[in-house]
Design a protein around this motif. Sequence first.
Motif, PDB file in Angstrom:
ATOM      1  N   PRO A 145       0.798  -1.234   0.000  1.00  0.00           N
ATOM      2  CA  PRO A 145       0.000   0.000   0.000  1.00  0.00           C
ATOM      3  C   PRO A 145       0.831   1.284   0.000  1.00  0.00           C
ATOM      4  N   ARG A 146       1.887   1.324   0.766  1.00  0.00           N
ATOM      5  CA  ARG A 146       2.689   2.553   0.854  1.00  0.00           C
ATOM      6  C   ARG A 146       3.259   2.935  -0.501  1.00  0.00           C
ATOM      7  N   GLU A 147       3.976   2.003  -1.116  1.00  0.00           N
ATOM      8  CA  GLU A 147       4.623   2.293  -2.398  1.00  0.00           C
ATOM      9  C   GLU A 147       3.613   2.444  -3.523  1.00  0.00           C
ATOM     10  N   SER A 148       2.573   1.618  -3.496  1.00  0.00           N
ATOM     11  CA  SER A 148       1.572   1.661  -4.573  1.00  0.00           C
ATOM     12  C   SER A 148       0.848   3.001  -4.611  1.00  0.00           C
ATOM     13  N   LEU A 149       0.488   3.532  -3.452  1.00  0.00           N
ATOM     14  CA  LEU A 149      -0.238   4.802  -3.414  1.00  0.00           C
ATOM     15  C   LEU A 149       0.640   5.957  -3.885  1.00  0.00           C
ATOM     16  N   VAL A 150       1.881   5.970  -3.449  1.00  0.00           N
ATOM     17  CA  VAL A 150       2.791   7.037  -3.881  1.00  0.00           C
ATOM     18  C   VAL A 150       3.039   6.935  -5.386  1.00  0.00           C
ATOM     19  N   SER A 151       3.281   5.736  -5.862  1.00  0.00           N
ATOM     20  CA  SER A 151       3.529   5.526  -7.293  1.00  0.00           C
ATOM     21  C   SER A 151       2.313   5.928  -8.132  1.00  0.00           C
ATOM     22  N   TYR A 152       1.120   5.537  -7.684  1.00  0.00           N
ATOM     23  CA  TYR A 152      -0.092   5.872  -8.439  1.00  0.00           C
ATOM     24  C   TYR A 152      -0.347   7.377  -8.431  1.00  0.00           C
ATOM     25  N   SER A 153      -0.010   8.038  -7.333  1.00  0.00           N
ATOM     26  CA  SER A 153      -0.178   9.499  -7.306  1.00  0.00           C
ATOM     27  C   SER A 153       0.703  10.161  -8.359  1.00  0.00           C
ATOM     28  N   GLU A 154       1.865   9.581  -8.628  1.00  0.00           N
ATOM     29  CA  GLU A 154       2.745  10.102  -9.680  1.00  0.00           C
ATOM     30  C   GLU A 154       2.097   9.957 -11.052  1.00  0.00           C
ATOM     31  N   GLU A 155       1.331   8.882 -11.244  1.00  0.00           N
ATOM     32  CA  GLU A 155       0.663   8.648 -12.528  1.00  0.00           C
ATOM     33  C   GLU A 155      -0.462   9.641 -12.783  1.00  0.00           C
ATOM     34  N   ILE A 156      -1.233   9.970 -11.735  1.00  0.00           N
ATOM     35  CA  ILE A 156      -2.442  10.773 -11.955  1.00  0.00           C
ATOM     36  C   ILE A 156      -2.301  12.236 -11.548  1.00  0.00           C
ATOM     37  N   SER A 157      -1.231  12.612 -10.852  1.00  0.00           N
ATOM     38  CA  SER A 157      -0.973  13.998 -10.443  1.00  0.00           C
ATOM     39  C   SER A 157      -2.191  14.663  -9.793  1.00  0.00           C
ATOM     40  N   PRO A 158      -2.627  14.166  -8.633  1.00  0.00           N
ATOM     41  CA  PRO A 158      -3.807  14.755  -7.998  1.00  0.00           C
ATOM     42  C   PRO A 158      -3.504  16.112  -7.371  1.00  0.00           C
ATOM     43  N   ASP A 159      -4.541  16.917  -7.234  1.00  0.00           N
ATOM     44  CA  ASP A 159      -4.399  18.184  -6.512  1.00  0.00           C
ATOM     45  C   ASP A 159      -4.350  17.945  -5.008  1.00  0.00           C
ATOM     46  N   LEU A 160      -4.927  16.816  -4.572  1.00  0.00           N
ATOM     47  CA  LEU A 160      -4.969  16.480  -3.154  1.00  0.00           C
ATOM     48  C   LEU A 160      -5.069  14.970  -3.012  1.00  0.00           C
ATOM     49  N   ILE A 161      -4.352  14.439  -2.011  1.00  0.00           N
ATOM     50  CA  ILE A 161      -4.468  13.032  -1.630  1.00  0.00           C
ATOM     51  C   ILE A 161      -5.095  13.002  -0.244  1.00  0.00           C
ATOM     52  N   VAL A 162      -6.137  12.199  -0.074  1.00  0.00           N
ATOM     53  CA  VAL A 162      -6.781  12.055   1.237  1.00  0.00           C
ATOM     54  C   VAL A 162      -6.566  10.627   1.699  1.00  0.00           C
ATOM     55  N   VAL A 163      -6.056  10.471   2.907  1.00  0.00           N
ATOM     56  CA  VAL A 163      -5.766   9.151   3.454  1.00  0.00           C
ATOM     57  C   VAL A 163      -6.180   9.114   4.921  1.00  0.00           C
ATOM     58  N   GLY A 164      -6.684   7.979   5.354  1.00  0.00           N
ATOM     59  CA  GLY A 164      -7.069   7.822   6.752  1.00  0.00           C
ATOM     60  C   GLY A 164      -5.876   7.426   7.599  1.00  0.00           C
ATOM     61  N   SER A 165      -6.046   7.581   8.901  1.00  0.00           N
ATOM     62  CA  SER A 165      -4.999   7.207   9.839  1.00  0.00           C
ATOM     63  C   SER A 165      -5.614   6.398  10.963  1.00  0.00           C
ATOM     64  N   ARG A 166      -4.913   5.379  11.408  1.00  0.00           N
ATOM     65  CA  ARG A 166      -5.385   4.571  12.526  1.00  0.00           C
ATOM     66  C   ARG A 166      -5.119   5.263  13.862  1.00  0.00           C
ATOM     67  N   GLY A 167      -4.280   6.271  13.852  1.00  0.00           N
ATOM     68  CA  GLY A 167      -3.989   6.990  15.090  1.00  0.00           C
ATOM     69  C   GLY A 167      -2.890   6.347  15.914  1.00  0.00           C
ATOM     70  N   ARG A 168      -2.140   5.438  15.314  1.00  0.00           N
ATOM     71  CA  ARG A 168      -1.033   4.811  16.038  1.00  0.00           C
ATOM     72  C   ARG A 168       0.086   5.824  16.222  1.00  0.00           C
ATOM     73  N   THR A 169       0.768   5.695  17.329  1.00  0.00           N
ATOM     74  CA  THR A 169       1.920   6.561  17.582  1.00  0.00           C
ATOM     75  C   THR A 169       3.056   5.721  18.146  1.00  0.00           C
ATOM     76  N   GLY A 170       4.214   6.316  18.213  1.00  0.00           N
ATOM     77  CA  GLY A 170       5.349   5.704  18.875  1.00  0.00           C
ATOM     78  C   GLY A 170       5.798   4.392  18.277  1.00  0.00           C
ATOM     79  N   LEU A 171       6.112   3.448  19.162  1.00  0.00           N
ATOM     80  CA  LEU A 171       6.679   2.167  18.768  1.00  0.00           C
ATOM     81  C   LEU A 171       5.738   1.364  17.882  1.00  0.00           C
ATOM     82  N   LYS A 172       4.445   1.397  18.176  1.00  0.00           N
ATOM     83  CA  LYS A 172       3.474   0.648  17.370  1.00  0.00           C
ATOM     84  C   LYS A 172       3.499   1.136  15.925  1.00  0.00           C
ATOM     85  N   SER A 173       3.546   2.444  15.733  1.00  0.00           N
ATOM     86  CA  SER A 173       3.587   2.995  14.382  1.00  0.00           C
ATOM     87  C   SER A 173       4.891   2.616  13.690  1.00  0.00           C
TER      88      SER A 173
END
Length: 154
Positions: free
Chosen positions: A100-128
């Motif tokens: 998911p990490r690489e695929s989303l960044v790579s696909y954004s390069e293909e489509i050149s969006p004005d904005l990317i919206v992504v959710g977050s699980r809210g993990r912090t620290g060591l878990k993240s």
Amino acid sequence: MPKKIMVCVDDSIYGVQALEHALVHAVQDNDDVVVVTVVKPQASADYAELVGATGAISSSITDEELQSAGLIEVRDLLKKILIKYPVRANFVVKALLGDPRESLVSYSEEISPDLIVVGSRGRTGLKSLLLGSVSTHVVHHARYPVLVVRPHKN
């Protein structure tokens, strides 16, 4: 002038919240909205099953079938959410195969969006750090503005 907005969703409540937030706060009539999900390849899914991850996956399912299932799931999700938040935008649903990490960044390069919206699980620290954060990776590696939707407090 219409914008192109890339909304990243997965099968969690955080992906749903990201899509809802985008529709309410970012998307306007006539915008182009690309709703993207990423399906991990079968080899990764098999490995996750071996190491004890939940959700057994049949080894008879191909990567293409997984990708197709992800596409159908996101289309169904979009239809449900658009009933609640009707927007007259142009929607495209895309299911990618890979990390998911690489695929989303790579696909954004293909489509050149004005904005990317992504959710977050809210993990912090060591878990993240140990689990890796898709949203953090997208923020640090995408060349386009990224809106991270934090988990809603209920």
